[in-house]
Write a protein that holds these residues in place. Sequence first.
Motif, PDB file in Angstrom:
ATOM      1  N   HIS A  81       0.719  -1.178   0.060  1.00  0.00           N
ATOM      2  CA  HIS A  81       0.140   0.035  -0.207  1.00  0.00           C
ATOM      3  C   HIS A  81       1.007   1.232   0.011  1.00  0.00           C
ATOM      4  CE1 HIS A  81      -3.619  -2.358   0.674  1.00  0.00           C
ATOM      5  NE2 HIS A  81      -2.688  -3.160   1.292  1.00  0.00           N
ATOM      6  N   GLY A  82       1.863   1.125  -0.746  1.00  0.00           N
ATOM      7  CA  GLY A  82       2.730   2.466  -0.821  1.00  0.00           C
ATOM      8  C   GLY A  82       3.828   2.641   0.118  1.00  0.00           C
ATOM      9  N   ARG A  83       3.994   1.584   0.972  1.00  0.00           N
ATOM     10  CA  ARG A  83       5.131   1.647   1.981  1.00  0.00           C
ATOM     11  C   ARG A  83       6.340   1.352   1.615  1.00  0.00           C
ATOM     12  NH1 ARG A  83       4.323  -1.495   7.358  1.00  0.00           N
ATOM     13  NH2 ARG A  83       5.995  -0.144   7.937  1.00  0.00           N
ATOM     14  N   GLY A  84       6.419   0.623   0.253  1.00  0.00           N
ATOM     15  CA  GLY A  84       7.777   0.096  -0.291  1.00  0.00           C
ATOM     16  C   GLY A  84       7.486   0.392  -1.850  1.00  0.00           C
ATOM     17  N   TRP A  85       8.523   0.366  -2.428  1.00  0.00           N
ATOM     18  CA  TRP A  85       8.558   0.390  -3.835  1.00  0.00           C
ATOM     19  C   TRP A  85      10.057  -0.263  -4.445  1.00  0.00           C
ATOM     20  CZ3 TRP A  85       8.891   5.174  -1.223  1.00  0.00           C
ATOM     21  CH2 TRP A  85      10.039   5.715  -1.466  1.00  0.00           C
ATOM     22  N   LEU A  86       9.705  -0.652  -5.826  1.00  0.00           N
ATOM     23  CA  LEU A  86      10.915  -1.347  -6.514  1.00  0.00           C
ATOM     24  C   LEU A  86      10.880  -0.194  -7.640  1.00  0.00           C
ATOM     25  CD1 LEU A  86      10.507  -4.962  -6.698  1.00  0.00           C
ATOM     26  CD2 LEU A  86      12.309  -3.645  -4.950  1.00  0.00           C
ATOM     27  N   ARG A  87      12.027   0.584  -7.878  1.00  0.00           N
ATOM     28  CA  ARG A  87      12.282   1.472  -9.156  1.00  0.00           C
ATOM     29  C   ARG A  87      12.901   0.605 -10.163  1.00  0.00           C
ATOM     30  NH1 ARG A  87      16.320   4.688 -10.511  1.00  0.00           N
ATOM     31  NH2 ARG A  87      17.156   4.757  -8.421  1.00  0.00           N
ATOM     32  N   TYR A  88      12.559   0.366 -11.382  1.00  0.00           N
ATOM     33  CA  TYR A  88      13.111  -0.491 -12.341  1.00  0.00           C
ATOM     34  C   TYR A  88      12.874   0.177 -13.651  1.00  0.00           C
ATOM     35  CZ  TYR A  88       8.263  -1.822 -13.661  1.00  0.00           C
ATOM     36  OH  TYR A  88       6.969  -1.684 -14.287  1.00  0.00           O
ATOM     37  N   HIS A  89      13.904  -0.674 -14.704  1.00  0.00           N
ATOM     38  CA  HIS A  89      13.449  -0.079 -16.050  1.00  0.00           C
ATOM     39  C   HIS A  89      13.654  -1.651 -16.636  1.00  0.00           C
ATOM     40  CE1 HIS A  89      18.140   0.058 -15.610  1.00  0.00           C
ATOM     41  NE2 HIS A  89      18.047  -0.347 -16.942  1.00  0.00           N
ATOM     42  N   PHE A  90      13.172  -1.639 -17.952  1.00  0.00           N
ATOM     43  CA  PHE A  90      12.975  -2.819 -18.980  1.00  0.00           C
ATOM     44  C   PHE A  90      13.980  -2.520 -19.907  1.00  0.00           C
ATOM     45  CE2 PHE A  90      10.869  -5.460 -22.080  1.00  0.00           C
ATOM     46  CZ  PHE A  90      11.135  -6.648 -21.605  1.00  0.00           C
ATOM     47  N   VAL A  91      14.790  -3.579 -20.238  1.00  0.00           N
ATOM     48  CA  VAL A  91      15.923  -3.593 -21.228  1.00  0.00           C
ATOM     49  C   VAL A  91      15.229  -4.712 -22.434  1.00  0.00           C
ATOM     50  CG1 VAL A  91      18.088  -3.905 -22.114  1.00  0.00           C
ATOM     51  CG2 VAL A  91      17.729  -3.211 -19.823  1.00  0.00           C
ATOM     52  N   PRO A  92      14.665  -4.161 -23.623  1.00  0.00           N
ATOM     53  CA  PRO A  92      13.878  -5.099 -24.280  1.00  0.00           C
ATOM     54  C   PRO A  92      14.775  -5.751 -25.432  1.00  0.00           C
ATOM     55  CG  PRO A  92      13.498  -2.878 -24.913  1.00  0.00           C
ATOM     56  CD  PRO A  92      14.279  -2.860 -23.675  1.00  0.00           C
ATOM     57  N   ARG A  93      15.885  -6.235 -24.963  1.00  0.00           N
ATOM     58  CA  ARG A  93      16.844  -6.988 -26.146  1.00  0.00           C
ATOM     59  C   ARG A  93      15.994  -8.246 -26.512  1.00  0.00           C
ATOM     60  NH1 ARG A  93      21.456  -6.359 -21.692  1.00  0.00           N
ATOM     61  NH2 ARG A  93      20.060  -8.048 -20.797  1.00  0.00           N
ATOM     62  N   THR A  94      16.298  -8.498 -27.902  1.00  0.00           N
ATOM     63  CA  THR A  94      15.676  -9.651 -28.557  1.00  0.00           C
ATOM     64  C   THR A  94      16.101 -10.917 -27.808  1.00  0.00           C
ATOM     65  OG1 THR A  94      15.392  -8.300 -30.589  1.00  0.00           O
ATOM     66  CG2 THR A  94      15.240 -10.655 -30.622  1.00  0.00           C
ATOM     67  N   THR A  95      17.518 -10.965 -27.965  1.00  0.00           N
ATOM     68  CA  THR A  95      18.006 -12.344 -27.288  1.00  0.00           C
ATOM     69  C   THR A  95      17.666 -12.469 -25.734  1.00  0.00           C
ATOM     70  OG1 THR A  95      20.094 -11.452 -27.220  1.00  0.00           O
ATOM     71  CG2 THR A  95      19.475 -12.627 -29.352  1.00  0.00           C
ATOM     72  N   ASP A  96      17.868 -11.404 -25.001  1.00  0.00           N
ATOM     73  CA  ASP A  96      18.129 -11.451 -23.319  1.00  0.00           C
ATOM     74  C   ASP A  96      17.242 -10.425 -22.788  1.00  0.00           C
ATOM     75  OD1 ASP A  96      18.438 -12.428 -20.950  1.00  0.00           O
ATOM     76  OD2 ASP A  96      20.382 -11.631 -21.054  1.00  0.00           O
ATOM     77  N   PRO A  97      15.848 -10.202 -22.986  1.00  0.00           N
ATOM     78  CA  PRO A  97      15.298  -9.145 -22.374  1.00  0.00           C
ATOM     79  C   PRO A  97      15.222  -9.181 -20.949  1.00  0.00           C
ATOM     80  CG  PRO A  97      13.536 -10.425 -23.420  1.00  0.00           C
ATOM     81  CD  PRO A  97      15.053 -11.022 -23.661  1.00  0.00           C
ATOM     82  N   GLN A  98      15.385  -7.978 -20.144  1.00  0.00           N
ATOM     83  CA  GLN A  98      15.535  -8.239 -18.833  1.00  0.00           C
ATOM     84  C   GLN A  98      15.039  -6.958 -18.088  1.00  0.00           C
ATOM     85  OE1 GLN A  98      20.016  -8.588 -18.307  1.00  0.00           O
ATOM     86  NE2 GLN A  98      19.530  -7.574 -16.525  1.00  0.00           N
ATOM     87  N   ILE A  99      14.621  -7.241 -16.813  1.00  0.00           N
ATOM     88  CA  ILE A  99      14.362  -6.265 -15.762  1.00  0.00           C
ATOM     89  C   ILE A  99      15.315  -5.722 -15.054  1.00  0.00           C
ATOM     90  CG2 ILE A  99      12.828  -5.380 -13.950  1.00  0.00           C
ATOM     91  CD1 ILE A  99      10.729  -7.408 -15.391  1.00  0.00           C
ATOM     92  N   VAL A 100      15.859  -4.681 -14.780  1.00  0.00           N
ATOM     93  CA  VAL A 100      17.046  -4.191 -14.075  1.00  0.00           C
ATOM     94  C   VAL A 100      16.295  -3.436 -12.806  1.00  0.00           C
ATOM     95  CG1 VAL A 100      19.059  -2.851 -13.561  1.00  0.00           C
ATOM     96  CG2 VAL A 100      18.675  -4.109 -15.763  1.00  0.00           C
ATOM     97  N   ILE A 101      16.387  -3.839 -11.641  1.00  0.00           N
ATOM     98  CA  ILE A 101      15.975  -3.170 -10.589  1.00  0.00           C
ATOM     99  C   ILE A 101      16.845  -2.262 -10.077  1.00  0.00           C
ATOM    100  CG2 ILE A 101      14.966  -3.411  -8.094  1.00  0.00           C
ATOM    101  CD1 ILE A 101      13.821  -6.145  -9.275  1.00  0.00           C
ATOM    102  N   ASP A 102      16.768  -0.826 -10.100  1.00  0.00           N
ATOM    103  CA  ASP A 102      17.457   0.119  -9.443  1.00  0.00           C
ATOM    104  C   ASP A 102      17.351   0.571  -8.108  1.00  0.00           C
ATOM    105  OD1 ASP A 102      18.697   0.384 -12.422  1.00  0.00           O
ATOM    106  OD2 ASP A 102      16.804   1.273 -12.789  1.00  0.00           O
ATOM    107  N   GLU A 103      16.227   0.283  -7.530  1.00  0.00           N
ATOM    108  CA  GLU A 103      15.981   0.844  -6.210  1.00  0.00           C
ATOM    109  C   GLU A 103      15.245   0.321  -5.499  1.00  0.00           C
ATOM    110  OE1 GLU A 103      15.103   4.786  -3.711  1.00  0.00           O
ATOM    111  OE2 GLU A 103      14.348   4.840  -5.904  1.00  0.00           O
ATOM    112  N   CYS A 104      15.351  -0.450  -4.351  1.00  0.00           N
ATOM    113  CA  CYS A 104      14.477  -1.043  -3.453  1.00  0.00           C
ATOM    114  C   CYS A 104      14.426  -0.382  -2.275  1.00  0.00           C
ATOM    115  CB  CYS A 104      15.232  -2.531  -3.247  1.00  0.00           C
ATOM    116  SG  CYS A 104      14.407  -3.610  -2.094  1.00  0.00           S
TER     117      CYS A 104
END
Length: 107
Positions: A81-104
């Motif tokens: 309920h907003g007490r925590g968050w994960l800041r992330y970005h998505f790298v949409p590579r064709t062979t190995d797409p991934q999510i990178v979590i920058d902040e927890c």
Amino acid sequence: MTDDFMGPPWQADWTDEATSNYNALPPQARTMIEAARAELVIAKDPYFRGIDTDRDLPTGMNVEPVQSTRPSGEHVLYFDHGRGWLRYHFVPRTTDPQIVIDECFWQ
């Protein structure tokens, strides 16, 4: 290699800072973070675009872009309920797409 874009489950990687923050949290907070991370890696679209984007997320979780003018940029997944968050970005590579979590964070 095919022309098909790989789909979920996505790979997830954590920055060193996010990992350190995660490791410093109490066990109950880490459990909530793991649930939030699980929602990210199984999402059809890691940016949760469109109307009713949070409809399929568990109660207390929602996703929004960090900047509304950059819908493909960094996003925040709020949990507990907003007490925590994960800041992330998505790298949409064709062979190995991934999510990178920058902040927890959890308070």
